[in-house]
Design a protein around this motif. Structure first.
Motif, PDB file in Angstrom:
ATOM      1  N   ASP A 280      11.763  -0.259  -9.385  1.00 53.83           N
ATOM      2  CA  ASP A 280      10.683  -0.393 -10.364  1.00 53.83           C
ATOM      3  C   ASP A 280      10.522  -1.845 -10.797  1.00 53.83           C
ATOM      4  OD1 ASP A 280      10.299   2.286 -10.231  1.00 53.83           O
ATOM      5  OD2 ASP A 280      10.730   2.717 -12.338  1.00 53.83           O
ATOM      6  N   GLY A 281       9.272  -2.244 -11.008  1.00 55.46           N
ATOM      7  CA  GLY A 281       8.984  -3.597 -11.438  1.00 55.46           C
ATOM      8  C   GLY A 281       8.805  -4.589 -10.309  1.00 55.46           C
ATOM      9  N   THR A 282       9.060  -4.155  -9.076  1.00 50.95           N
ATOM     10  CA  THR A 282       8.915  -5.049  -7.925  1.00 50.95           C
ATOM     11  C   THR A 282       7.437  -5.224  -7.569  1.00 50.95           C
ATOM     12  OG1 THR A 282      11.042  -4.338  -7.019  1.00 50.95           O
ATOM     13  CG2 THR A 282       9.528  -5.428  -5.505  1.00 50.95           C
ATOM     14  N   GLU A 283       7.023  -6.465  -7.385  1.00 49.68           N
ATOM     15  CA  GLU A 283       5.678  -6.716  -6.869  1.00 49.68           C
ATOM     16  C   GLU A 283       5.650  -6.432  -5.372  1.00 49.68           C
ATOM     17  OE1 GLU A 283       2.822  -9.817  -9.033  1.00 49.68           O
ATOM     18  OE2 GLU A 283       4.519 -10.775  -8.021  1.00 49.68           O
ATOM     19  N   VAL A 284       4.611  -5.759  -4.920  1.00 48.23           N
ATOM     20  CA  VAL A 284       4.479  -5.448  -3.500  1.00 48.23           C
ATOM     21  C   VAL A 284       3.085  -5.823  -3.026  1.00 48.23           C
ATOM     22  CG1 VAL A 284       6.189  -3.588  -3.471  1.00 48.23           C
ATOM     23  CG2 VAL A 284       3.792  -3.060  -3.996  1.00 48.23           C
ATOM     24  N   ASP A 285       2.998  -6.146  -1.736  1.00 47.95           N
ATOM     25  CA  ASP A 285       1.720  -6.325  -1.064  1.00 47.95           C
ATOM     26  C   ASP A 285       1.433  -5.091  -0.233  1.00 47.95           C
ATOM     27  OD1 ASP A 285       1.020  -8.875  -1.981  1.00 47.95           O
ATOM     28  OD2 ASP A 285       2.295  -9.849  -0.477  1.00 47.95           O
ATOM     29  N   CYS A 366      -1.428   1.910   6.272  1.00 47.14           N
ATOM     30  CA  CYS A 366      -1.097   0.864   5.311  1.00 47.14           C
ATOM     31  C   CYS A 366       0.393   0.537   5.376  1.00 47.14           C
ATOM     32  CB  CYS A 366      -1.443   1.318   3.895  1.00 47.14           C
ATOM     33  SG  CYS A 366      -3.212   1.481   3.600  1.00 47.14           S
ATOM     34  N   PHE A 367       0.722  -0.705   5.122  1.00 49.61           N
ATOM     35  CA  PHE A 367       2.114  -1.167   5.078  1.00 49.61           C
ATOM     36  C   PHE A 367       2.386  -1.723   3.683  1.00 49.61           C
ATOM     37  CE2 PHE A 367       0.159  -2.406   9.214  1.00 49.61           C
ATOM     38  CZ  PHE A 367       0.688  -1.375   9.975  1.00 49.61           C
ATOM     39  N   VAL A 368       3.535  -1.387   3.137  1.00 48.75           N
ATOM     40  CA  VAL A 368       3.916  -1.862   1.812  1.00 48.75           C
ATOM     41  C   VAL A 368       5.128  -2.766   1.956  1.00 48.75           C
ATOM     42  CG1 VAL A 368       4.609  -1.203  -0.516  1.00 48.75           C
ATOM     43  CG2 VAL A 368       3.002   0.245   0.755  1.00 48.75           C
ATOM     44  N   PHE A 369       4.992  -4.039   1.543  1.00 44.28           N
ATOM     45  CA  PHE A 369       6.067  -5.020   1.662  1.00 44.28           C
ATOM     46  C   PHE A 369       6.342  -5.648   0.298  1.00 44.28           C
ATOM     47  CE2 PHE A 369       3.754  -5.389   5.818  1.00 44.28           C
ATOM     48  CZ  PHE A 369       4.740  -4.788   6.602  1.00 44.28           C
ATOM     49  N   PRO A 370       7.602  -5.716  -0.107  1.00 41.33           N
ATOM     50  CA  PRO A 370       7.922  -6.452  -1.327  1.00 41.33           C
ATOM     51  C   PRO A 370       7.492  -7.914  -1.212  1.00 41.33           C
ATOM     52  CG  PRO A 370       9.783  -5.087  -0.661  1.00 41.33           C
ATOM     53  CD  PRO A 370       8.793  -5.059   0.463  1.00 41.33           C
ATOM     54  N   VAL A 371       6.964  -8.468  -2.292  1.00 47.43           N
ATOM     55  CA  VAL A 371       6.553  -9.875  -2.296  1.00 47.43           C
ATOM     56  C   VAL A 371       7.790 -10.744  -2.249  1.00 47.43           C
ATOM     57  CG1 VAL A 371       5.377 -11.674  -3.600  1.00 47.43           C
ATOM     58  CG2 VAL A 371       4.429  -9.349  -3.544  1.00 47.43           C
ATOM     59  N   THR A 372       7.834 -11.674  -1.303  1.00 48.69           N
ATOM     60  CA  THR A 372       9.014 -12.517  -1.127  1.00 48.69           C
ATOM     61  C   THR A 372       8.825 -13.931  -1.641  1.00 48.69           C
ATOM     62  OG1 THR A 372       8.292 -13.042   1.130  1.00 48.69           O
ATOM     63  CG2 THR A 372       9.820 -11.196   0.846  1.00 48.69           C
ATOM     64  N   SER A 373       7.612 -14.339  -1.910  1.00 48.85           N
ATOM     65  CA  SER A 373       7.388 -15.686  -2.430  1.00 48.85           C
ATOM     66  C   SER A 373       6.116 -15.739  -3.240  1.00 48.85           C
ATOM     67  CB  SER A 373       7.317 -16.690  -1.277  1.00 48.85           C
ATOM     68  OG  SER A 373       6.239 -16.381  -0.405  1.00 48.85           O
TER      69      SER A 373
END
Length: 373
Positions: A280-285, A366-373
């Motif tokens: 929870d709270g993680t930004e994702v693209d 769709c693909f969900v990836f955590p924002v890394t930068s």
């Protein structure tokens, strides 16, 4: 009474030996890591594409395998035998490796026959027979006495292929071999070259920065970035299950929606997207390709009903539409945040700028990836 002899153990089938294997290969220049712990296996008759942007270390990897450059760490094996580490090194000419480059590297002062025969051993008649057989295979016997400057680019490429195959290499290394060809000729030459290489049974490692070329030719793609292999697999799998957002973007245009995970779900104007295992709270693209956007008409300010497959519709206004030959590309400015999203539609679909339309996105694409930068 003697005890019965034990039954022989069932013989297990030995694992196939890779024609080419590189293990943990690294190369540094002036304190900069150009190839970073790369490992790769290519089987006999297999075409593997080392794919990535310019400067990612593809060509340096190829030069180390060929023996014209020396790695700083790692091993190179051919047919299970070590040919190079940081101590032991088989000379390039004894590695049974064929080379093809972008500029073809033909000798301008030598005929086609002499170019193909260069490096062959044996008697004159034997060499001539080998040259004629290869030129016949690439449909160039009529040019056997011609010189490179008398040939077209496609014909020069076929001479280079015949020369590389002449010694019967077990491995073929190809560094952007088709980039110098006219687009009109490229597809036919690539297909013809692939057929000949498959027929020869060599393991092929092809370097390219063009995803379309890799998808067209490869049995397996190794996607390279910043000196490392970030994903490897069959073209279908690399395309449809990208390792990260950059991998997805390398193969095609993408659309990106950013959100925040709450209870393994991300709220967006297109509805909720699953993000299993993401804290929870993680930004994702949320990443999806233009061809997976569905367009529907505006009905006095309302759109289609939500579905489990396509989610919730969101409205956008057409900014521009272009016909691309086999499809149309339409760009929308979205009502909810004024971002630009792209959609591609088969055939001709050219709505006028300013027209409102509703978009939905296929959940399974769709693909969900955590924002890394």
């Amino acid at each position: 009474m003697n005890a019965p002899e034990p039954l022989p153990k069932t013989e297990q089938t030995a694992a196939p030996v890779p024609r080419l294997e590189i293990r943990d290969l690294s190369r540094h220049f002036a304190g900069r890591t150009v190839v970073d712990h790369v490992s790769l296996r290519v089987m006999p008759g297999q075409v593997t594409c080392l794919l990535g942007p310019s400067g990612c270390g593809k060509s340096t990897t190829l030069r180390c395998i060929a023996g014209v450059d020396m790695q700083d760490s790692g091993e190179i094996h051919l047919d299970g035998k070590l040919v190079c580490d940081t101590v032991f090194r088989v000379p390039p000419e004894r590695r049974s490796i064929g080379l093809m480059f972008q500029d073809f590297a033909l000798f301008p002062h030598m005929s086609v026959a002499d170019n193909v025969a260069f490096g062959l051993t044996g008697g004159k008649a034997e060499r001539r027979a080998r040259v004629e057989a290869l030129l016949d295979r690439v449909d160039l016997m009529r040019h056997i006495d011609a010189f490179p400057h008398e040939l077209s680019g496609g014909e020069q490429q076929r001479v280079a292929l015949a020369r590389a195959l002449a010694p019967g290499p077990s491995v073929m290394l190809m560094d952007e071999p088709f980039s110098g060809l006219d687009n009109r000729l490229r597809d036919g030459i690539r297909d013809e070259t692939l057929e000949i290489l498959k027929e020869a049974g060599a393991a092929v490692l092809l370097v390219t920065h063009e995803p379309e070329e890799a998808m067209r030719m490869a049995d397996e793609i190794a996607l390279m970035r910043d000196g490392r292999i970030v994903q490897q697999g069959a073209p279908y799998n690399v395309y449809n299950a990208p390792a990260d957002k950059a991998a997805a973007a390398f193969f095609s245009d993408i659309n990106v929606i950013r959100g925040v995970v709450r209870g393994a779900l991300t709220d967006t104007p297109f509805g909720q997207f699953l993000a299993p295992g993401v804290p929870d709270g993680t930004e994702v693209d949320i990443v999806f390709r233009p061809q997976h956007v569905k367009i529907d008409f505006d009905r006095n300010g309302t759109g289609p009903l939500p579905t489990s497959r396509d989610g919730v519709p969101a409205r956008g206004v057409v900014q521009r539409a272009r016909f691309m030959g086999s499809e149309s590309l339409v760009e929308f400015r979205m009502d909810h945040d004024l971002s630009i999203l792209k959609a591609t539609v088969p055939n001709v679909f050219l709505p006028k700028p300013g027209r409102p339309l509703w978009l939905t996105v296929r959940r399974d694409r769709c693909f969900v990836f955590p924002v890394t930068s």
